[in-house]
Motif scaffolding. Structure first.
Motif, PDB file in Angstrom:
ATOM      1  N   THR A 190      -7.335  -2.915   0.999  1.00 44.80           N
ATOM      2  CA  THR A 190      -8.169  -4.122   0.933  1.00 44.80           C
ATOM      3  C   THR A 190      -7.293  -5.338   0.392  1.00 44.80           C
ATOM      4  N   LYS A 191      -5.893  -5.336  -0.178  1.00 45.70           N
ATOM      5  CA  LYS A 191      -5.313  -6.327  -0.604  1.00 45.70           C
ATOM      6  C   LYS A 191      -3.923  -6.602  -0.093  1.00 45.70           C
ATOM      7  N   ASN A 192      -3.475  -5.795   0.676  1.00 46.18           N
ATOM      8  CA  ASN A 192      -1.992  -6.041   1.150  1.00 46.18           C
ATOM      9  C   ASN A 192      -2.025  -5.304   2.534  1.00 46.18           C
ATOM     10  N   ALA A 193      -0.742  -5.304   3.137  1.00 45.01           N
ATOM     11  CA  ALA A 193      -0.318  -4.421   4.289  1.00 45.01           C
ATOM     12  C   ALA A 193      -0.743  -3.162   4.171  1.00 45.01           C
ATOM     13  N   ALA A 194      -1.143  -2.449   5.295  1.00 44.11           N
ATOM     14  CA  ALA A 194      -1.546  -0.988   5.410  1.00 44.11           C
ATOM     15  C   ALA A 194      -0.096  -0.019   5.418  1.00 44.11           C
ATOM     16  N   ILE A 195       0.785  -0.709   6.253  1.00 46.49           N
ATOM     17  CA  ILE A 195       2.052   0.349   6.473  1.00 46.49           C
ATOM     18  C   ILE A 195       3.143  -0.729   6.282  1.00 46.49           C
ATOM     19  N   TYR A 196       3.942  -0.539   5.415  1.00 51.20           N
ATOM     20  CA  TYR A 196       4.937  -1.678   5.101  1.00 51.20           C
ATOM     21  C   TYR A 196       6.340  -0.972   4.721  1.00 51.20           C
ATOM     22  N   ALA A 197       7.305  -1.654   5.636  1.00 57.20           N
ATOM     23  CA  ALA A 197       8.940  -1.290   5.397  1.00 57.20           C
ATOM     24  C   ALA A 197       9.345  -2.583   4.843  1.00 57.20           C
ATOM     25  N   SER A 198      10.124  -2.694   3.558  1.00 61.16           N
ATOM     26  CA  SER A 198      10.608  -3.849   3.299  1.00 61.16           C
ATOM     27  C   SER A 198      12.271  -3.802   3.401  1.00 61.16           C
ATOM     28  N   GLY A 199      12.812  -4.656   3.349  1.00 57.04           N
ATOM     29  CA  GLY A 199      14.386  -4.651   3.432  1.00 57.04           C
ATOM     30  C   GLY A 199      14.956  -4.344   4.914  1.00 57.04           C
ATOM     31  N   THR A 200      15.828  -3.588   4.957  1.00 58.38           N
ATOM     32  CA  THR A 200      16.183  -3.136   6.563  1.00 58.38           C
ATOM     33  C   THR A 200      15.560  -2.057   6.942  1.00 58.38           C
ATOM     34  N   GLY A 201      14.582  -1.612   6.394  1.00 53.33           N
ATOM     35  CA  GLY A 201      13.929  -0.209   6.918  1.00 53.33           C
ATOM     36  C   GLY A 201      13.164  -0.688   8.237  1.00 53.33           C
ATOM     37  N   ASN A 202      13.180   0.241   9.052  1.00 52.59           N
ATOM     38  CA  ASN A 202      12.461   0.210  10.357  1.00 52.59           C
ATOM     39  C   ASN A 202      11.335   1.307  10.475  1.00 52.59           C
ATOM     40  N   ILE A 203      10.189   1.141  11.265  1.00 51.56           N
ATOM     41  CA  ILE A 203       9.199   1.793  11.491  1.00 51.56           C
ATOM     42  C   ILE A 203       9.223   2.279  12.818  1.00 51.56           C
ATOM     43  N   ILE A 204       9.177   3.689  12.825  1.00 52.14           N
ATOM     44  CA  ILE A 204       9.198   4.466  14.241  1.00 52.14           C
ATOM     45  C   ILE A 204       7.880   5.205  14.420  1.00 52.14           C
ATOM     46  N   ILE A 205       7.097   5.035  15.257  1.00 53.11           N
ATOM     47  CA  ILE A 205       6.091   5.897  15.835  1.00 53.11           C
ATOM     48  C   ILE A 205       6.244   6.358  16.808  1.00 53.11           C
ATOM     49  N   GLU A 206       6.112   7.914  17.156  1.00 51.31           N
ATOM     50  CA  GLU A 206       6.260   8.664  18.094  1.00 51.31           C
ATOM     51  C   GLU A 206       5.161   9.568  18.382  1.00 51.31           C
ATOM     52  N   ASN A 207       4.429   9.709  19.570  1.00 52.40           N
ATOM     53  CA  ASN A 207       3.540  10.711  19.809  1.00 52.40           C
ATOM     54  C   ASN A 207       2.455  10.713  18.900  1.00 52.40           C
TER      55      ASN A 207
ATOM     56  N   ILE B 185       0.479  -3.598   9.967  1.00 52.90           N
ATOM     57  CA  ILE B 185       1.693  -2.802   9.973  1.00 52.90           C
ATOM     58  C   ILE B 185       2.917  -3.802   9.911  1.00 52.90           C
ATOM     59  N   ASN B 186       3.607  -3.817   8.842  1.00 59.97           N
ATOM     60  CA  ASN B 186       4.441  -5.035   8.591  1.00 59.97           C
ATOM     61  C   ASN B 186       5.789  -4.528   8.008  1.00 59.97           C
ATOM     62  N   THR B 187       7.079  -5.092   8.918  1.00 61.28           N
ATOM     63  CA  THR B 187       8.389  -4.679   8.555  1.00 61.28           C
ATOM     64  C   THR B 187       9.244  -5.934   8.659  1.00 61.28           C
ATOM     65  N   ALA B 188      10.115  -5.874   7.766  1.00 60.22           N
ATOM     66  CA  ALA B 188      11.202  -7.242   7.813  1.00 60.22           C
ATOM     67  C   ALA B 188      12.244  -7.048   9.040  1.00 60.22           C
ATOM     68  N   ASN B 189      12.176  -5.712   9.576  1.00 63.85           N
ATOM     69  CA  ASN B 189      13.018  -5.270  10.593  1.00 63.85           C
ATOM     70  C   ASN B 189      12.395  -5.096  11.818  1.00 63.85           C
ATOM     71  N   THR B 190      12.562  -3.810  12.322  1.00 65.21           N
ATOM     72  CA  THR B 190      11.900  -3.481  13.787  1.00 65.21           C
ATOM     73  C   THR B 190      10.831  -2.340  13.564  1.00 65.21           C
ATOM     74  N   VAL B 191       9.982  -2.562  14.470  1.00 68.87           N
ATOM     75  CA  VAL B 191       8.813  -1.596  14.781  1.00 68.87           C
ATOM     76  C   VAL B 191       9.007  -1.158  16.322  1.00 68.87           C
ATOM     77  N   THR B 192       9.276   0.276  16.427  1.00 70.58           N
ATOM     78  CA  THR B 192       9.514   1.096  17.651  1.00 70.58           C
ATOM     79  C   THR B 192       8.138   1.961  17.882  1.00 70.58           C
ATOM     80  N   ILE B 193       7.491   1.750  18.999  1.00 69.66           N
ATOM     81  CA  ILE B 193       6.298   2.841  19.164  1.00 69.66           C
ATOM     82  C   ILE B 193       6.486   3.427  20.552  1.00 69.66           C
ATOM     83  N   THR B 194       6.354   4.673  20.562  1.00 69.41           N
ATOM     84  CA  THR B 194       6.684   5.405  21.746  1.00 69.41           C
ATOM     85  C   THR B 194       5.632   6.351  22.010  1.00 69.41           C
ATOM     86  N   ASN B 195       4.690   6.295  23.266  1.00 68.98           N
ATOM     87  CA  ASN B 195       3.802   7.265  23.704  1.00 68.98           C
ATOM     88  C   ASN B 195       2.721   7.448  22.444  1.00 68.98           C
ATOM     89  N   SER B 196       2.268   6.398  21.952  1.00 65.85           N
ATOM     90  CA  SER B 196       1.271   6.292  20.794  1.00 65.85           C
ATOM     91  C   SER B 196       0.013   5.329  21.009  1.00 65.85           C
TER      92      SER B 196
END
Length: 273
Positions: free
Chosen positions: A190-207, A225-236
């Motif tokens: 209710t007050k911030n991002a729901a899924i968050y990666a800070s710094g050089t962290g990536n978010i990978i979502i598969e299937n 969904i927030n990251t300072a780097n990359t979000v990669t989404i596959t078959n999702s």
């Protein structure tokens, strides 16, 4: 609590809660630390909360009142449900069996509190038909100090209410990657991002199916969904909604691979691709 060093644990130690006459398999929480293996915490229809049998919140005992000599109690108990012991830096695998519920004000699965007190990695694996529902005011599921967080074959629903970078339902910092594979994950804040990666962290979502919803009252970031780097989404399938910024925001880019589906409410868009 019954401690044991051999029964049910190969080359290691473990503990379980038991009652008089209970069988070896009569447990809801089990921790195993086999030599040469990964420390594993298994939750089986477990409930970890801060609610007493009378339905009221448990309170933290403080110093005795100087006039009455009676103990005082804080109005809120800020405890974490699962966190590393001081001086312990280990990998942690959590196995879900059955329906599990965690309610904790200061961390559902807290990755750590300092560079010397944190998990090196957190991996959550769900067995068929299992689930984890977690609610809290602060930290949800966290990988911190560069520790990767992996959710695999799991059904997880986490909600938190506090603002600030680390106060997110699912969060990694220090360059650790967040990976969601073959899972259904719902994260609500209710007050911030729901899924968050800070710094050089990536978010990978598969299937996976990921539902991320945020209603911002702070300016610490933008995107459900927030990251300072990359979000990669596959078959999702990604269902996202944010009251501040894009549903998915990635500075270095958002990459869709085959089979992607995105359902975005209120005309919100993706950023960074």
């Amino acid at each position: 609590y019954d401690g044991y060093t051999s029964a049910g644990v190969a080359n290691g130690t473990g503990w379980k809660y038991t009652t008089s006459g209970a069988s070896e398999n009569d447990w809801n929480i089990k921790f195993e630390y086999p030599q040469g293996g990964t420390p594993t915490l298994t939750l089986k229809d477990a409930k970890l909360d801060q609610i007493g049998d009378d339905g009221t919140t448990l309170y933290t005992k403080g110093a005795n009142d100087p006039e009455t000599g009676l103990p005082t109690y804080a109005s809120t108990r800020t405890c974490s449900a699962i966190l590393p012991k001081s001086g312990s830096v280990i990998d942690l695998k959590i196995v879900l069996q059955g329906e599990n519920v965690i309610e904790a004000n200061n961390g559902i699965i807290r990755g750590g509190t300092s560079s010397t007190v944190h998990f090196k990695s957190v991996t959550i694996v769900g067995e068929p038909g299992s689930s984890l529902t977690g609610t809290g005011k602060g930290i949800g599921i966290q990988g911190t100090y560069g520790a990767p967080l992996t959710i695999e074959n799991a059904n997880i629903n986490i909600s938190t209410t506090n603002s600030g970078g680390s106060a997110a339902p699912i969060y990694v910092d220090g360059g650790g990657n967040l990976t969601i594979k073959n899972s259904t994950v719902t994260a609500t804040n209710t007050k911030n991002a729901a899924i968050y990666a800070s710094g050089t962290g990536n978010i990978i979502i598969e299937n996976s199916t990921v539902n991320a919803n945020s209603t911002f009252t702070s300016t610490s970031g933008a995107g459900a969904i927030n990251t300072a780097n990359t979000v990669t989404i596959t078959n999702s399938t990604i269902n996202g909604e944010s009251s501040n910024g894009a549903a998915i925001a990635g500075t270095a880019g958002v990459t869709f691979n085959s089979g992607k589906t995105a359902e975005i409410s209120d005309g919100l868009a993706f950023e960074g691709f």
